[in-house]
Design an enzyme around this catalytic site. Structure first.
Site, PDB file in Angstrom:
ATOM      1  N   ASP A   1       0.893  -1.153   0.000  1.00 50.44           N
ATOM      2  CA  ASP A   1       0.000   0.000   0.000  1.00 50.44           C
ATOM      3  C   ASP A   1       0.932   1.203   0.000  1.00 50.44           C
ATOM      4  O   ASP A   1       1.534   1.559   1.007  1.00 50.44           O
ATOM      5  CB  ASP A   1      -0.901  -0.025   1.232  1.00 50.44           C
ATOM      6  CG  ASP A   1      -1.805   1.194   1.295  1.00 50.44           C
ATOM      7  OD1 ASP A   1      -1.521   2.186   0.600  1.00 50.44           O
ATOM      8  OD2 ASP A   1      -2.782   1.176   2.060  1.00 50.44           O
TER       9      ASP A   1
ATOM     10  N   LYS B   1      -1.149  11.546  -2.044  1.00 48.66           N
ATOM     11  CA  LYS B   1      -0.174  11.826  -0.992  1.00 48.66           C
ATOM     12  C   LYS B   1       1.176  12.164  -1.636  1.00 48.66           C
ATOM     13  O   LYS B   1       1.416  13.285  -2.039  1.00 48.66           O
ATOM     14  CB  LYS B   1      -0.048  10.635  -0.038  1.00 48.66           C
ATOM     15  CG  LYS B   1      -1.204  10.498   0.949  1.00 48.66           C
ATOM     16  CD  LYS B   1      -2.374   9.793   0.365  1.00 48.66           C
ATOM     17  CE  LYS B   1      -3.399   9.423   1.427  1.00 48.66           C
ATOM     18  NZ  LYS B   1      -4.629   8.898   0.818  1.00 48.66           N
TER      19      LYS B   1
END
Ligand code: F0G
Length: 459
Positions: free
Chosen positions: A215, A258
């Protein structure tokens, strides 16, 4: 003096923000049913709700927006993205999607179904939700050191590999659909995972023939920590470290909101398994859109291609992680406990320590988040029992291992003075912490309750 790495950029565009009065804030948070997700962003002074999609794009990214290719198929922006991603991850196949959870939605059911489990150093809440939506169960397996917020450990995000082997034996290897390594480990406090640990997890997974998925939301920050803290990596570039990290996995899901510093976007990477990639594509088309746009506009894909590169710049990462370290040092001076050492994207205040009188079922971390808004218009969020919700099998409130109030810092957005406002607010709350009472839930949905639940202060 606490070191603050000055911004490696100058400001070209500004967005005004304003502070309401305390009385107005008390009214606004009540109207929001004491749920920070219910606040209007105009009523927030410093928004630390998330570092996701809230970063400031560069002039190059904005220029990329203008030249984005909006062709339905075979667009130039798509080819630029693939080139940029290959340069960083060294995988054969990539699939853009509209955000991280879309990547999870596409990928999880390929590996998971009823009766299977996914084991992770820690699942982020949407990852957990997609594991459960696929019919499987999510099991967290972070090292014990992560649970002690005070004790220093350079890689608190690590997988507990000894326990991982025990869990695989317990469930049976054939029932473990995938092993997910979350870098950095968001739920444990934005804590990094060491290269040694990733490698070991990968070896265990291989020995049982279980696929490994990274992830990758904050992979560049993780690579920065490896460079700073792990022997043998001091002289390696962020990209070299990233390549090695990803070499130990088979696939990755990534929220590009992000470390790729874009407002919307996600990415799936498949190392070399053509069959898996065919399934990824086949699932993406009906769920997200044709393979060359995957739920995004061409301009967003162009911005992602550029942002991926900018996110691996060492000076940027030093300033970025440096902001969190600055906040940490200031709070340390004030005697406020947090998940230590500081994480990569956020500081996780230990609300259990600040509000020992509030039990987990009255949500100490949510209580502190609400108080921060009332004190100075700062929006943060609960990463604790309130977010965990209820056990899907028994319906009982889960007691989280942590009660964190997360201060997530958007990328390239706030200055040192904003960070000082945050520190002053927390100091003021600490002074009256013993008077604070918890909250109770008056309404909640079945899944991901923290986004929409309604709360009420306890008398
Ligand atoms: N994985 C991790 C580790 C995340 O932190 C997030 C999102 C996701 C997956 C899902 O990505 O939002 O693009 O769908 N985290 C945000 C946060 C929302 O505030 O921590 P997404």
């Amino acid at each position: 003096m606490t070191k603050y790495y000055a911004e490696p950029f100058k400001i070209k565009m500004v967005e005004p923000i304003k502070m309401l009065t305390r009385e107005e804030r008390i009214e606004k948070i009540k109207e929001a049913n004491y749920n920070v997700f219910g606040l209007k962003s105009d009523d927030v002074y410093i928004d630390l709700l998330t570092d996701s999609g809230t970063g400031a794009m560069s002039d190059k990214q904005w220029a990329g927006i203008m030249v984005g290719d909006e062709a339905y198929s075979g667009s130039r922006s798509y080819r630029n993205l693939i080139k940029s991603a290959q340069d960083i991850f060294d995988y054969e196949y990539f699939q853009p999607v509209h955000q991280g959870r879309a990547a999870e939605k596409v990928v999880m059911p390929i590996f998971l179904e009823k009766g299977k489990v996914a084991i992770s150093n820690m699942h982020f809440d949407t990852t957990r939700a997609h594991v459960e939506l696929a019919g499987a169960r999510a099991v967290d397996c972070v090292i014990r050191e992560a649970l002690d917020t005070v004790n220093y450990h350079p890689f608190k995000g690590n997988m507990d590999n000894e326990r991982l082997e025990k869990l695989i034996e317990e469930y049976g290897a054939e029932n473990v659909g995938m092993i997910i390594i979350t870098v950095t480990n968001n739920s444990a406090g934005g804590q990094p995972v060491s290269m040694e640990n990733i490698k070991k997890t990968s070896e265990i997974a291989k020995s049982y023939n279980i696929p490994v998925c990274i992830d990758a939301a904050r992979y560049a920050e993780n690579a920065y920590f490896i460079k700073k803290r792990e022997a043998g990596y001091e002289d390696k570039s962020i990209k070299e470290i990233a390549k090695e990290m990803f070499s130990y996995a088979d696939i990755f899901t990534m929220s590009a909101k992000k470390d790729a510093i874009i407002n919307m976007g996600g990415l799936i990477g498949v190392k070399n398994d053509a069959e898996i990639f065919e399934t990824v594509k086949a699932r993406t088309i009906p769920l997200e859109g044709f393979i060359s746009y995957g739920g995004l506009a061409g301009r967003d894909i162009e911005a992602m291609a550029i942002g991926l590169q900018e996110g691996t710049d060492f000076d940027y990462l030093q300033y970025r992680v440096g902001q969190i370290e600055y906040l940490a040092a200031k709070l340390d001076e004030a005697g406020i406990a947090f998940q230590s050492p500081a994480g990569g994207h956020a500081l996780f205040i230990d609300a259990k320590k600040m509000l020992p009188q509030v039990p987990y079922y009255e949500f100490p971390a949510q209580t502190l988040a609400l108080e921060l808004y009332i004190e100075a218009g700062i929006r943060s969020c609960d990463i604790g029992s309130y977010m965990m919700g209820n056990n899907p099998d028994t319906g009982e409130q889960i007691e989280s291992e942590f009660e964190f109030t997360r201060l997530a810092v958007p990328r390239r957005v706030y200055t040192q003075s904003h960070l000082d406002v945050i520190v002053e607010a927390l100091k003021a709350i600490k002074e009256r912490a013993s008077d604070l009472k918890g909250y109770k839930v008056t309404w909640e949905p079945a899944i991901l309750r923290h986004f929409t639940a309604k709360l009420m202060p306890l008398e």
